[in-house]
Design a protein around this motif. Structure first.
Motif, short mmCIF file in Angstrom:
data_model
loop_
_atom_site.label_atom_id
_atom_site.label_comp_id
_atom_site.label_asym_id
_atom_site.label_seq_id
_atom_site.Cartn_x
_atom_site.Cartn_y
_atom_site.Cartn_z
N UNK A 174 62.87 -12.19 -11.52
CA UNK A 174 63.07 -11.20 -10.47
C UNK A 174 61.73 -10.63 -10.03
N UNK A 175 60.91 -10.24 -11.01
CA UNK A 175 59.59 -9.70 -10.69
C UNK A 175 58.73 -10.73 -9.97
N UNK A 176 58.73 -11.97 -10.46
CA UNK A 176 57.91 -13.01 -9.85
C UNK A 176 58.37 -13.30 -8.42
N UNK A 177 59.69 -13.29 -8.20
CA UNK A 177 60.21 -13.58 -6.87
C UNK A 177 59.88 -12.45 -5.89
N UNK A 178 60.07 -11.21 -6.32
CA UNK A 178 59.74 -10.08 -5.45
C UNK A 178 58.25 -10.03 -5.14
N UNK A 179 57.42 -10.34 -6.13
CA UNK A 179 55.97 -10.36 -5.90
C UNK A 179 55.60 -11.44 -4.88
N UNK A 180 56.21 -12.61 -5.01
CA UNK A 180 55.93 -13.70 -4.07
C UNK A 180 56.37 -13.33 -2.66
N UNK A 181 57.55 -12.73 -2.54
CA UNK A 181 58.06 -12.32 -1.23
C UNK A 181 57.10 -11.32 -0.58
N UNK A 182 56.68 -10.32 -1.34
CA UNK A 182 55.78 -9.30 -0.78
C UNK A 182 54.44 -9.91 -0.38
N UNK A 183 53.91 -10.81 -1.21
CA UNK A 183 52.62 -11.44 -0.89
C UNK A 183 52.71 -12.24 0.41
N UNK A 184 53.80 -12.98 0.58
CA UNK A 184 53.97 -13.78 1.79
C UNK A 184 54.11 -12.89 3.02
N UNK A 185 54.88 -11.82 2.88
CA UNK A 185 55.10 -10.93 4.02
C UNK A 185 53.85 -10.17 4.40
N UNK A 186 53.04 -9.80 3.43
CA UNK A 186 51.77 -9.12 3.72
C UNK A 186 50.86 -10.01 4.57
N UNK A 187 50.94 -11.32 4.33
CA UNK A 187 50.12 -12.26 5.10
C UNK A 187 50.78 -12.64 6.42
N UNK A 188 51.91 -12.03 6.74
CA UNK A 188 52.56 -12.30 8.01
C UNK A 188 53.32 -13.60 8.07
N UNK A 189 53.67 -14.15 6.92
CA UNK A 189 54.37 -15.43 6.88
C UNK A 189 55.89 -15.23 6.92
N UNK A 190 56.54 -16.05 7.70
CA UNK A 190 58.00 -16.01 7.79
C UNK A 190 58.62 -16.74 6.60
N UNK A 191 59.48 -16.07 5.86
CA UNK A 191 60.22 -16.73 4.79
C UNK A 191 61.52 -17.23 5.40
N UNK A 192 61.56 -18.52 5.69
CA UNK A 192 62.73 -19.09 6.36
C UNK A 192 63.93 -19.11 5.43
N UNK A 193 63.67 -19.31 4.14
CA UNK A 193 64.77 -19.40 3.18
C UNK A 193 64.24 -19.19 1.76
N UNK A 194 65.00 -18.41 0.98
CA UNK A 194 64.77 -18.34 -0.46
C UNK A 194 65.76 -19.30 -1.10
#
Length: 201
Positions: free
Chosen positions: A155-175
């Motif tokens: 859970x922690x690793x997934x949330x950290x990855x999501x935040x890192x991607x969003x900070x860089x302006x990347x669209x997460x098309x799908x988890x």
């Protein structure tokens, strides 16, 4: 052509399994498909079909041989190490621009259909001594398919990855939540926990 970058919350999460399944599904629907694995570690020449690049090529319906692997993979290393460490140990020049441009050449030359770029390791894994996987994702600007798997700490690793991607302006098309082994917890359990804190499809 629509492209995606496949990354994960860590190693041995199931990126190649997910990528191969998507490529086969797209082919069955009649789409042209292509895959790129710019850097690969843990590579065995004698077991080409079992390597990440080999599996991606097979999923694309392409013959797996040394030439076809070289076509989609710029650097391959025998040692199962982070790419920057493998480059240091083998004396390969760490040229981030060459890696980025290698992928861009595939993106520009790919016909209509679907293309997957599969990273090495996780979102923040080193690519060279000066660049991380997320730097390559940001430079390419492709929508991201983030692969996670349920384990203690996921859970922690997934949330950290999501935040890192969003900070860089990347669209997460799908988890995408995989189940690497029969002993792994049900994928839905991780999805439910992550959805409590972040709104990701």
């Amino acid at each position: 052509m629509k492209g995606y970058f496949v990354t994960a919350i860590g190693t041995e999460i199931g990126k190649t399994y997910v990528s191969s399944a998507l490529l086969r599904a797209w082919r069955r629907s009649g789409l042209a498909v292509h895959a790129v694995k710019p850097v690969m570690s843990g590579f065995e020449e004698a077991e080409l079909a079992a390597t990440d690049a080999g599996q991606l090529l097979a999923a694309c319906g392409r013959e797996v041989n040394s030439l076809s692997v070289s076509d989609i993979c710029l650097h391959r290393f025998e040692a199962p190490l982070a790419p920057n460490v493998a480059m240091r140990q083998t004396g390969v020049q760490q040229d981030y621009r060459a890696i980025r441009d290698f992928v861009r050449s595939h993106l520009s030359g790919c016909p209509a259909g679907r293309l997957l770029v599969e990273g090495a390791g996780g979102v923040m894994s080193p690519l060279t001594d000066e660049a991380l996987q997320i730097d390559l994702m940001a430079d390419l600007g492709l929508p991201v398919l983030l692969v996670a798997a349920p384990y203690l700490g996921a859970v922690s690793h997934t949330l950290t990855a999501i935040d890192a991607l969003q900070v860089r302006g990347l669209e997460i098309a799908q988890l995408i939540i995989s189940q690497p082994g029969p002993e792994s917890p049900p994928p839905a359990s991780l999805g439910e926990e992550v959805s409590r804190f972040r709104d990701v499809a």
